[in-house]
Design a protein around this motif. Structure first.
Motif, PDB file in Angstrom:
ATOM      1  N   MET A 249       0.822  -1.209   0.000  1.00 21.34           N
ATOM      2  CA  MET A 249       0.000   0.000   0.000  1.00 21.34           C
ATOM      3  C   MET A 249       0.862   1.267   0.000  1.00 21.34           C
TER       4      MET A 249
ATOM      5  N   GLU B 180      -1.966   5.671   2.491  1.00 20.69           N
ATOM      6  CA  GLU B 180      -2.941   4.659   2.894  1.00 20.69           C
ATOM      7  C   GLU B 180      -2.520   3.979   4.190  1.00 20.69           C
TER       8      GLU B 180
ATOM      9  N   GLY C  58      -3.145   6.432   7.202  1.00 18.23           N
ATOM     10  CA  GLY C  58      -4.557   6.584   7.576  1.00 18.23           C
ATOM     11  C   GLY C  58      -5.282   5.275   7.786  1.00 18.23           C
ATOM     12  N   LEU C  59      -4.521   4.204   8.045  1.00 13.18           N
ATOM     13  CA  LEU C  59      -5.120   2.872   8.053  1.00 13.18           C
ATOM     14  C   LEU C  59      -6.082   2.623   9.207  1.00 13.18           C
ATOM     15  N   SER C  60      -5.745   3.127  10.378  1.00 10.51           N
ATOM     16  CA  SER C  60      -6.537   2.760  11.546  1.00 10.51           C
ATOM     17  C   SER C  60      -7.989   3.211  11.401  1.00 10.51           C
ATOM     18  N   PRO C  61      -8.925   2.382  11.870  1.00 11.49           N
ATOM     19  CA  PRO C  61     -10.330   2.778  11.816  1.00 11.49           C
ATOM     20  C   PRO C  61     -10.596   4.089  12.548  1.00 11.49           C
ATOM     21  N   TRP C  62      -9.687   4.480  13.452  1.00  9.73           N
ATOM     22  CA  TRP C  62      -9.926   5.704  14.203  1.00  9.73           C
ATOM     23  C   TRP C  62      -9.125   6.881  13.672  1.00  9.73           C
ATOM     24  N   SER C  63      -8.478   6.704  12.546  1.00  9.90           N
ATOM     25  CA  SER C  63      -7.781   7.894  12.070  1.00  9.90           C
ATOM     26  C   SER C  63      -8.756   8.781  11.313  1.00  9.90           C
TER      27      SER C  63
ATOM     28  N   VAL D 108      -9.761  10.312   8.683  1.00  8.16           N
ATOM     29  CA  VAL D 108      -9.611  10.537   7.247  1.00  8.16           C
ATOM     30  C   VAL D 108     -10.966  10.554   6.539  1.00  8.16           C
ATOM     31  N   CYS D 109     -12.045  10.416   7.301  1.00  6.41           N
ATOM     32  CA  CYS D 109     -13.359  10.412   6.668  1.00  6.41           C
ATOM     33  C   CYS D 109     -14.063  11.729   6.939  1.00  6.41           C
TER      34      CYS D 109
ATOM     35  N   GLY E 104     -17.595   6.454   6.860  1.00  5.53           N
ATOM     36  CA  GLY E 104     -17.066   5.323   6.100  1.00  5.53           C
ATOM     37  C   GLY E 104     -16.465   5.679   4.752  1.00  5.53           C
ATOM     38  N   ILE E 105     -16.702   6.899   4.278  1.00  8.48           N
ATOM     39  CA  ILE E 105     -16.149   7.260   2.965  1.00  8.48           C
ATOM     40  C   ILE E 105     -14.901   8.107   3.166  1.00  8.48           C
ATOM     41  N   ILE E 106     -13.794   7.648   2.574  1.00 11.94           N
ATOM     42  CA  ILE E 106     -12.519   8.321   2.784  1.00 11.94           C
ATOM     43  C   ILE E 106     -12.496   9.629   2.012  1.00 11.94           C
TER      44      ILE E 106
ATOM     45  N   GLU F  16      -7.260  12.773   3.839  1.00  4.88           N
ATOM     46  CA  GLU F  16      -6.245  11.727   3.899  1.00  4.88           C
ATOM     47  C   GLU F  16      -4.899  12.281   3.452  1.00  4.88           C
TER      48      GLU F  16
END
Lengths: 317, 498
Positions: free
Chosen positions: B345, B349, B352-357, B359-360, B364-366, B371
């Motif tokens: 990757m 990417e 910003g991988l962690s679900p809590w970063s 970037v949205c 759910g949409i980046i 990002e």
């Protein structure tokens, strides 16, 4: 450095270029390729394998494989046909078929994600169970349909666009967005690229994998519904070997069976290449037995080319 | 005593980096030579040359006085040199006898003659006084027994020189004792052994001579009988350079993170410590002393069995990485390629991988803008050297990869940051960058737990130090006038001899 960039771009567009070459060659070899009838026929043929391949691509990107999609196509075809016969209503028939695919995919997903048993084994078993069940229930006899509205779904078209082709476009746009724009899609790539690191990053790996296989099952049953409408009957033997075609499309499109790489649009091109190639061989009146050989060579060439570029990209970094 | 092996004036460098600088060692028959030194002193390079994995640049190897050309593992085997690695190389689903004869099976016609091999294995085992069933499948044996099978295997290949690289790392005290007994037997049979271990107290048990390596040189050779452990440690450590660590003093706040009585009943026991805001708590210890397992448990990757974890005085449960991130804990794992990065990757990417970063912009949409801005900020703040944030991390250097991992962990704004071996495989400049990131964290009043097997790093960056040995924090000290030797003595279990 510039060389590396060249190879990276080459990798991105290689399949597209190959598709263009095939089309151009066909233009010169026969005047029957660019006819409305032929193209609309190719469009219909491609769309079904393509829809199936979308789900397969997601599974492959996540680092897995799903061998059960062919059987799900058959099972949902039978479910759809029998409910349509008994009720005469399209919506419950289609809903039941889709629920079947979703359900089998969900079971696959839960088993794979929770037990850690190889996806190959789990889906091989579920494939066998499903196709066996289909044969037991139907005694291998097709279920003919005479519902005109439903038939339209597979055989009709909107203006010049066949319905299955339209459906394919919608599915691709939706799933390309899902895979490229959302966190969910990002996690699918991450899990395939490095599952341990995904766990450390806090990603709910079990949940994501389960959803991936469920969606793959759902798309397989959608393919089954379209086939049923197109053939106007529920056919138990349908779907045999479809999983291999779907894998082929994904791999030509750049998906790596070790996970983490691949793309929805690449798979679309892969599916189109397979469809156009088969059509071309038919038009050129090549014995259909040769088609398998050609497909095999194309896959091998695609993979070798990718490996060739991979070494270029990494060695000159 | 006959001289079995002489390696003289060996030089080896990788690129511009000289790893072995005129090293000579000698091994007699019936002797166990211990090789000690810090990480990077050159021990494993030397062993790889003796076993034919690396080629030396200069020098000579003689076996029983005769010149030997060792160009590959097969040459080493022919010369009678065998190595037993920390990781075992046995085939788990084959029997003891089948493993011992792997690759040179005895045959009767075209059939593999298992009976003959089993019989021969029995004789071998008996001669060594080992009670093991030759027909037993290897994966049903304990680690120590597997190690013994490994030893028998090299003996059956007529090896006279046996190199053991940290063989006791995975063994219990009792199993270690058995291994040492067998080593005594081998010595009586005239074999020579080179024993590599970080556990100095073991050397007093098994070795007749000790060679201390540092910076690719043999610093001293002595007999453990009349050399105290402190002297050996002093030789291992040598002089230290301090200004390499840009540590800044920061004002300490309240106790942020506190653990008490923590145990997983297997890798670590009764661990107590606390970290304040703006403080670095260093955990020193040799590889395998339990630090890694401790870090995994603190982050919820593995479960603790006993004890409590408190954040800001509140008891918390770490059930999975997600829950620890929500509690404000971040972990930089020790192996970035295995557990830190998604190699195929891009940089942005990965960051910003962690679900809590954040970037949205929509559920759910980046958001590409968010990002990319976050990635650009991280590249700037942490000094990640790259052409662009769109580059795949697989193409970055070790130090820059490590900074990407840090950026990923810090993107969720943890208040407690656990760093496991944060500079392993990172070059000097990258190291200094990473230490500066630690300073940034302290400025932001974060609590930092620094786990490292590199003692200079612990000394250079920590406010307080806990030293782990065999799963316990055996000593805690304030980092003031602490010398490397002081830590080494506790980390090697040497205080028991002190």
């Amino acid at each position: 450095m510039d060389k590396r960039r060249f190879w990276m771009i080459a990798r991105k567009y290689a399949t597209f270029v190959i598709l263009c070459i095939i089309v151009i060659v066909m233009f010169f070899l026969t005047d029957r390729f660019f006819t409305f009838n032929n193209l609309s026929n190719v469009g219909r043929q491609i769309s079904m394998n393509a829809i199936l391949s979308v789900g397969m691509t997601m599974v492959i990107i996540s680092g897995g494989i799903d061998l059960s999609v062919g059987s799900i196509v058959a099972m949902s075809s039978i479910v759809c046909a029998s409910i349509l016969t008994s009720t005469g209503q399209i919506i419950p028939a289609v809903a039941a078929a889709l629920a079947t695919g979703l359900g089998i995919g969900l079971i696959n997903g839960i088993l794979i994600a929770k037990t850690g048993i190889a996806p190959f084994i789990i889906t091989l078993s579920s494939s066998s169970i499903c196709s066996g069940m289909v044969l037991v229930v139907t005694m291998a006899r097709p279920i003919p349909l005479s519902h005109d509205g439903f038939k339209q779904l597979g055989q009709g078209s909107l203006w010049i666009l066949p319905y299955p082709f339209l459906l394919m476009i919608i599915i691709f746009v939706m799933f390309a967005a899902l895979m490229n724009k959302t966190k969910f899609g990002r996690y699918v790539y991450a899990i395939g690229g490095n599952e341990k690191a995904s766990i450390v990053a806090g990603i709910q790996v079990v949940r994501i994998k389960t959803v991936v296989y469920s969606l793959c099952g759902l798309l397989a049953s959608l393919t089954g519904v379209v086939y049923t409408a197109r053939l106007s009957s529920g056919v138990p033997s349908i779907g045999e070997g479809y999983e291999m075609q779907a894998i082929t499309a994904a791999v030509i499109g750049g998906a790596s069976l070790s996970g983490g790489r691949g793309g929805i649009w690449g798979t679309l091109i892969g599916a189109i290449i397979i469809g156009v190639l088969n059509n071309a061989l038919n038009l050129l009146q090549v014995n259909s037995y040769y088609q398998n050989i050609v497909t095999g060579i194309v896959v091998l060439a695609a993979v070798l080319f990718d490996r060739f570029i991979q070494t270029r990209v990494s060695s000159e970094g | 005593m006959d001289v079995l092996l002489e390696a003289e004036h060996i030089f080896k460098s990788f690129m511009d980096n000289t790893v072995l600088n005129d090293i000579s060692i000698k091994l007699h028959s019936g002797e166990c030579l211990a090789l000690v030194g810090e990480n990077g002193a050159g021990k494993s390079t030397l062993m790889k040359i003796l076993t034919g994995i690396y080629r030396m640049d200069q020098g000579e190897i003689r076996i029983r006085g005769k010149h030997a050309d060792i160009h590959g593992p097969i040459d080493a085997q022919k010369a009678g040199i065998a190595i037993i690695h920390q990781e075992l190389n046995l085939i788990p689903n084959l029997s003891v006898a089948q493993n011992i004869f792997l690759g040179r099976e005895q045959v009767k016609g075209v059939q593999v003659d298992d009976k003959a091999m089993t019989a021969e294995t029995s004789i071998l085992l008996e001669r060594l006084g080992i009670r093991l069933d030759p027909g037993q499948q290897v994966d049903t044996l304990s680690v120590a027994e597997q190690q013994i099978v490994e030893i028998v295997k090299v003996l059956s290949q007529n090896a006279d020189i046996i190199i053991m690289d940290e063989p006791t790392a995975a063994l219990s005290a009792e199993e270690t004792g058995r291994l040492f007994d067998i080593m005594d037997e081998l010595r009586k049979a005239g074999k020579g052994m080179i024993y590599i271990s970080h556990r100095l107290e073991e050397i007093y048990r098994v070795a007749q001579r000790v060679s201390v390596l540092r910076d690719g040189k043999v610093i001293t050779e002595c007999s453990p009988m009349d050399t105290p452990v402190e002297t050996i440690v002093e030789h291992m450590v040598g002089q230290t350079i301090h200004d390499y660590y840009p540590r800044q003093e920061h004002e300490k706040g309240n106790v942020k993170f506190q653990v008490s009585g923590l145990s997983d009943d297997h890798n670590f026991y009764d661990v107590d410590f606390s970290v304040r805001e703006g403080e670095v708590y260093g955990i020193a210890g040799l590889v395998g002393a339990g630090q890694t397992s401790l870090a995994r448990c603190l982050y919820g990757l593995d479960r603790i069995r006993k004890g409590t974890i408190r954040i800001d005085g509140q008891e918390v449960q770490m059930t999975d990485p997600g829950s620890s991130i929500l509690h404000g804990v971040g972990l930089v794992t020790e192996n970035r390629k295995e557990e830190g990065l998604i190699l195929p990757m891009k940089i942005k990417e990965n960051i910003g991988l962690s679900p809590w970063s954040p970037v949205c912009s929509f559920k759910g949409i980046i958001s590409r803008t968010k990002e990319e801005r976050m990635a650009e900020d991280s590249v700037e703040a942490y000094g990640i050297r790259t052409e662009s944030i769109h580059q795949e991390v697989v193409l970055l250097s070790g130090g820059n990869q490590q900074k990407v991992v840090l950026a990923k962990v810090l993107s969720t704004s943890p208040q407690v940051v656990i760093l496991c071996e944060p500079t392993r495989g990172v070059d000097v400049n990258g190291k200094v960058d990473i230490y500066n990131i630690i300073n940034q964290l302290l400025e932001q009043k974060k609590a930092v737990i620094l786990i490292s097997s590199e003692i200079p790093e612990i000394l250079g960056m920590s406010d307080r130090i806990g030293i782990m040995y065999k799963g316990r924090i055996v000593k805690e000290m304030v980092n003031k006038d602490v010398r490397q030797e002081d830590i080494m003595v506790y980390a090697t279990g040497g205080y028991a001899h002190g």
